[in-house]
Design a protein around this motif. Structure first.
Motif: not given
Length: 176
Positions: A73-77, A150-163
């Motif tokens: 669900h999240l990529f730390i790179t 914590l802000t990014m974890w399963r956050n629909s705002t980031y998930e929508k943007a990244v789609r």
């Protein structure tokens, strides 16, 4: 490394379902071992040795295959171009943990586009383009690491943007 390890441990303690695959090589792996061995916090030590929640790798991994998994669900790179493109292509919000100069501009673009955040914060966008080599000594706190995760974890705002980004990439020819 200390702030990275403490920030990850605190994130894991604050989320019941998150797990982390932490891949480091060479001196980064050695530094992790030193930091872990010096940890005084028993909760951090316990969570960082829970093999159901965290896996530490000291070798190359099949990154593209891992990023394709729905459980990621999240990529730390470190945000080099290859890893950034792969993370975006497979629709994973990105937290940028930077190491080299070219990665800073990638991190700024990821943060600006809303598909992730960076542990590096430039003093100004203009300054970052005019003087990109001055940012290699940045630091971040364990608290900022935990807060951003914590802000990014399963956050629909980031998930929508990244789609949106992978659709644009696929239209332009995709990832080979």
């Amino acid at each position: 490394m200390k702030n990275l390890v403490n920030g990850l441990a605190e994130f894991l303690l604050q989320t019941d379902i998150a797990s982390v695959l932490f891949v480091m090589r060479h001196s980064n792996y050695d530094n992790y071992q030193i930091v872990f061995n010096q940890l005084n916090n028993d909760y951090y030590r316990r969570i960082l040795t829970d093999h159901q929640r965290i896996k530490i790798e000291n070798r190359f991994i099949q990154q593209k295959w891992i990023l394709q998994q729905n459980s990621v669900h999240l990529f730390i790179t470190h945000c080099d171009m290859g890893s950034s493109v792969e993370g975006l292509y497979f629709q994973k919000p990105i937290l940028c943990l930077l190491i080299h100069m070219d990665q800073f501009l990638n991190a700024i673009a990821i943060d600006y586009s809303g598909v992730g955040q960076s542990l590096f914060t430039p003093s100004s966008l203009l300054e970052s383009f005019l003087n990109p080599v001055d940012f290699h000594n940045y630091t971040f706190s364990a608290n900022s690491m935990t807060t951003k995760l914590l802000t990014m974890w399963r956050n629909s705002t980031y998930e929508k943007a990244v789609r949106i980004i992978p659709l644009e990439m696929k239209h332009a020819g995709g990832l080979k």
